[in-house]
Design a protein around this motif. Structure first.
Motif, mmCIF file in Angstrom:
data_model
loop_
_atom_site.group_PDB
_atom_site.id
_atom_site.type_symbol
_atom_site.label_atom_id
_atom_site.label_comp_id
_atom_site.label_asym_id
_atom_site.label_seq_id
_atom_site.Cartn_x
_atom_site.Cartn_y
_atom_site.Cartn_z
ATOM 1 N N LEU A 1 0.831 -1.204 0.000
ATOM 2 C CA LEU A 1 0.000 0.000 0.000
ATOM 3 C C LEU A 1 0.863 1.251 0.000
ATOM 4 C CD1 LEU A 1 -2.948 -0.799 2.454
ATOM 5 C CD2 LEU A 1 -3.047 -0.580 -0.030
ATOM 6 N N ALA A 2 1.997 1.205 0.713
ATOM 7 C CA ALA A 2 2.894 2.356 0.796
ATOM 8 C C ALA A 2 3.966 2.355 -0.277
ATOM 9 C CB ALA A 2 3.553 2.398 2.178
ATOM 10 N N ASN A 3 4.209 1.214 -0.907
ATOM 11 C CA ASN A 3 5.250 1.103 -1.937
ATOM 12 C C ASN A 3 4.694 0.423 -3.181
ATOM 13 O OD1 ASN A 3 7.946 1.944 -0.581
ATOM 14 N ND2 ASN A 3 7.008 0.571 0.910
ATOM 15 N N GLY A 4 4.378 1.210 -4.170
ATOM 16 C CA GLY A 4 3.885 0.659 -5.421
ATOM 17 C C GLY A 4 2.382 0.634 -5.540
ATOM 18 N N GLY A 5 1.683 0.315 -4.430
ATOM 19 C CA GLY A 5 0.230 0.296 -4.453
ATOM 20 C C GLY A 5 -0.337 -0.821 -5.312
ATOM 21 N N PRO A 6 -1.554 -0.627 -5.833
ATOM 22 C CA PRO A 6 -2.212 -1.678 -6.633
ATOM 23 C C PRO A 6 -1.377 -2.160 -7.812
ATOM 24 C CG PRO A 6 -3.786 0.031 -6.059
ATOM 25 C CD PRO A 6 -2.445 0.528 -5.617
ATOM 26 N N ALA A 7 -0.668 -1.250 -8.487
ATOM 27 C CA ALA A 7 0.132 -1.662 -9.648
ATOM 28 C C ALA A 7 1.199 -2.673 -9.251
ATOM 29 C CB ALA A 7 0.776 -0.434 -10.300
ATOM 30 N N THR B 1 10.363 8.244 -3.623
ATOM 31 C CA THR B 1 9.661 9.012 -4.645
ATOM 32 C C THR B 1 9.867 8.449 -6.041
ATOM 33 O OG1 THR B 1 11.565 10.524 -4.823
ATOM 34 C CG2 THR B 1 9.783 11.140 -3.311
ATOM 35 N N ASN B 2 10.866 7.605 -6.212
ATOM 36 C CA ASN B 2 11.110 6.989 -7.513
ATOM 37 C C ASN B 2 10.081 5.884 -7.744
ATOM 38 O OD1 ASN B 2 12.229 4.993 -9.469
ATOM 39 N ND2 ASN B 2 13.912 6.457 -9.560
ATOM 40 N N PRO B 3 9.234 5.999 -8.779
ATOM 41 C CA PRO B 3 8.177 4.994 -9.003
ATOM 42 C C PRO B 3 8.723 3.587 -9.184
ATOM 43 C CG PRO B 3 7.784 6.954 -10.343
ATOM 44 C CD PRO B 3 9.158 7.101 -9.763
ATOM 45 N N ALA B 4 9.858 3.445 -9.885
ATOM 46 C CA ALA B 4 10.411 2.116 -10.131
ATOM 47 C C ALA B 4 10.861 1.459 -8.828
ATOM 48 C CB ALA B 4 11.580 2.204 -11.109
ATOM 49 N N VAL B 5 11.498 2.239 -7.948
ATOM 50 C CA VAL B 5 11.955 1.694 -6.672
ATOM 51 C C VAL B 5 10.764 1.317 -5.796
ATOM 52 C CG1 VAL B 5 13.222 2.193 -4.553
ATOM 53 C CG2 VAL B 5 14.116 2.986 -6.751
ATOM 54 N N ALA B 6 9.758 2.192 -5.743
ATOM 55 C CA ALA B 6 8.567 1.903 -4.942
ATOM 56 C C ALA B 6 7.871 0.642 -5.443
ATOM 57 C CB ALA B 6 7.608 3.090 -4.986
ATOM 58 N N TRP B 7 7.774 0.504 -6.767
ATOM 59 C CA TRP B 7 7.139 -0.687 -7.340
ATOM 60 C C TRP B 7 7.932 -1.935 -6.996
ATOM 61 C CZ3 TRP B 7 8.279 -4.448 -11.085
ATOM 62 C CH2 TRP B 7 7.179 -5.172 -11.560
ATOM 63 N N GLY B 8 9.258 -1.855 -7.082
ATOM 64 C CA GLY B 8 10.097 -3.014 -6.792
ATOM 65 C C GLY B 8 10.011 -3.454 -5.346
ATOM 66 N N ILE B 9 10.023 -2.485 -4.414
ATOM 67 C CA ILE B 9 9.913 -2.835 -3.001
ATOM 68 C C ILE B 9 8.547 -3.450 -2.703
ATOM 69 C CG2 ILE B 9 9.843 -1.889 -0.660
ATOM 70 C CD1 ILE B 9 11.906 0.160 -1.532
ATOM 71 N N GLY B 10 7.513 -2.950 -3.365
ATOM 72 C CA GLY B 10 6.170 -3.497 -3.166
ATOM 73 C C GLY B 10 6.021 -4.932 -3.621
ATOM 74 N N LEU B 11 6.925 -5.396 -4.476
ATOM 75 C CA LEU B 11 6.869 -6.779 -4.954
ATOM 76 C C LEU B 11 7.074 -7.790 -3.830
ATOM 77 C CD1 LEU B 11 8.946 -6.676 -8.276
ATOM 78 C CD2 LEU B 11 6.470 -6.869 -8.052
ATOM 79 N N LEU B 12 7.733 -7.357 -2.759
ATOM 80 C CA LEU B 12 8.069 -8.301 -1.702
ATOM 81 C C LEU B 12 6.835 -8.924 -1.065
ATOM 82 C CD1 LEU B 12 11.029 -6.394 0.003
ATOM 83 C CD2 LEU B 12 11.051 -7.978 -1.927
#
Length: 485
Positions: A70-76, A213-224
């Motif tokens: 929810l905090a990193n990447g969100g639904p995507a 703030t970097n979308p790619a980093v947030a998305w990657g961390i959210g993968l966990l």
């Protein structure tokens, strides 16, 4: 203590025409002996599927942990991460299954690496979240979690003494609940919850909440949230059944996880309220918003906890046998002691007690520092993916450079081996890259992710042991492989 092993000459087939190389390791037969005891191989194909199926508990674990995304990447991150994780872990499972078919040994990754060289905090958090949900005035203390961990550790520890007798019942109950409440959850949420838009589910990328703030980093961390391990254990006719059960368990859990996460995002309700729930577990708030009933919420969340708890029996069984196998190969101090099998219970009792003792001692760390304790909990995930990488890389390298030196088992990727292995390696590398990163910025003593430094310390310690005595002590036993089944 003398060690003996039973073997019969292999049957030749079109799948195995190559000569057995000098580094061939023993296969899993119906039993192995060590000292006065016999470790039996008794898991049927159905039990093997249930074992891995319940151990991964994919949709339950994702439901418990999705606050990270929810905090990193969100639904995507959750939706597209599920597809990536499903494909990636299937490639990893296929690569490991091929090695399991050649050498279905308890030691798994470390033995495969040696042969080809030139994976609980979810449950404890869930229980405390339910306590806060039902008693808003309850103020959790760190020592409460320690006592809870001791209590929850005791049952699967003692239960493993008679694991063979209760295995089918535990696995059957776990598998039934895993499937039944998956269906019940989806039906309930779709029928009763407030609906989100397709735009929110498939086009929302959160990158301004955790500090990243970097979308790619947030998305990657959210993968966990959606990446999970694979397992295997003692299975009758292991050369064929282990590979099948590994792949089938991963595929089924990937489908269930993806379906559940998409449904969850479409029925998440008030996102702000879910993200800020005082229980610390958004899934509790999701069910409560959907049903409006504390009783129904308790039921759904408690069943998730029960499935995760059921997987604890599998964890204790698997890890105790891994310690037994590693000790049998002189990989640990006091190897004769931890590599023995109890003659009455026919389990590696000393190894099992070692696990229980370690868990009880590690639980004490939480009293002094929850941050340090969380670092120990995140360490196994990173270490597990590293352990997957090495044997896959080694068999990939052998496949490219010396393909005729490999004695393939009944299950082989054949011409697809190189691309599948290569994709699995790329996927593992991609996931490992995000694991050591902190999930919240700025970084301080409380938000620091200590998993990376701890893995580094373990590797350095292992290298020191190797240089001092391990290289002289450790030895993968060699033998003629068992029958092709």
């Amino acid at each position: 203590m003398a060690y003996t092993e039973k073997h019969t000459l292999p049957e030749r087939s079109e799948d195995c025409q190559e000569a057995v190389s000098s580094d061939t390791t023993p296969s899993l037969n119906t039993e192995e002996t060590r000292g006065d005891g016999v470790l039996e191989r008794y898991i049927s194909f159905v039990s093997a599927i249930n074992f891995g199926f319940v151990l991964e508990c994919s949709w339950e674990a994702s439901a418990v942990m999705f606050q990270l995304s929810l905090a990193n990447g969100g639904p995507a991150s959750m939706v597209y991460g599920c597809f990536l994780a499903g494909i990636g872990t299937t490639a990893v499972a296929m690569s490991l299954a091929e090695m399991a078919s050649m050498d279905p040994t308890v030691g798994a990754q470390y033995r495969w690496s040696a042969r080809f060289a030139p994976r609980w905090n979810k449950f404890w958090g869930l229980m405390q979240g339910l306590a806060i949900f039902n008693s808003p005035d309850y103020v959790p203390q760190r020592w409460h979690i320690t006592l809870l961990m001791w209590a929850i550790t005791l049952l699967p520890l003692v239960g493993n003494f008679w694991f063979r007798k209760i295995l089918k019942l535990i696995e059957s109950i776990g598998a039934f609940l895993h499937i039944a409440f998956f269906v019940a959850s989806i039906v309930t949420l779709l029928a009763m919850a407030q609906r989100s838009s397709a735009r929110y589910v498939f086009q929302t990328l959160t990158h301004d909440v955790s500090g990243w703030t970097n979308p790619a980093v947030a998305w990657g961390i959210g993968l966990l949230t959606v990446t999970y391990p694979l397992t295997g254990d003692e299975v009758v006719q292991a050369r064929t059944r282990v590979p099948r059960s590994m792949i089938l368990s991963v595929v089924l859990n990937s489908i269930m996880q993806t379906t559940y996460m998409v449904c969850l995002l479409f029925t998440i309700g008030n996102v702000d309220q879910v993200a800020s729930t005082p229980t610390g577990l958004p899934i509790i708030e999701v069910y409560y918003q959907a049903t409006g009933s504390k009783a129904a919420t308790n039921l759904f969340v408690a069943v998730m906890g029960l499935v995760i708890f059921t997987s604890f029996f599998n964890v204790f069984a698997s890890v105790s046998r891994l310690i037994w196998a590693f000790s049998r190969d002189k990989g640990l101090p006091f190897s004769n002691f931890f590599g023995s099998v109890n003659p009455y219970l026919k389990i590696p009792l000393n190894a099992l007690l070692l696990i229980g003792t370690c868990v009880a001692l590690l639980a004490l760390i939480n009293i002094g520092s929850s941050t340090a304790f969380n670092a120990f909990l995140s360490l196994p995930a990173l270490a597990l993916y590293i352990s997957y990488f090495l044997p896959i890389f080694f068999v990939f390298w052998r496949r490219v450079t010396q393909p005729k030196s490999i004695a393939w088992g009944p299950f082989s990727l054949k011409s697809m081996g190189i691309p599948v292995n290569l994709f699995a390696l790329c996927y593992i590398t991609f996931i490992i890259a995000w694991m050591p990163l902190p999930t919240v910025l700025p970084v301080d003593g409380n938000t620091m992710n200590y998993a990376g430094p701890l893995v580094g310390a373990v590797i350095v310690g292992a290298l020191v042991d190797w240089v001092v005595s391990g290289r002289k002590r450790f030895q993968i036993r060699t033998a003629v492989p068992g029958p092709r089944i």
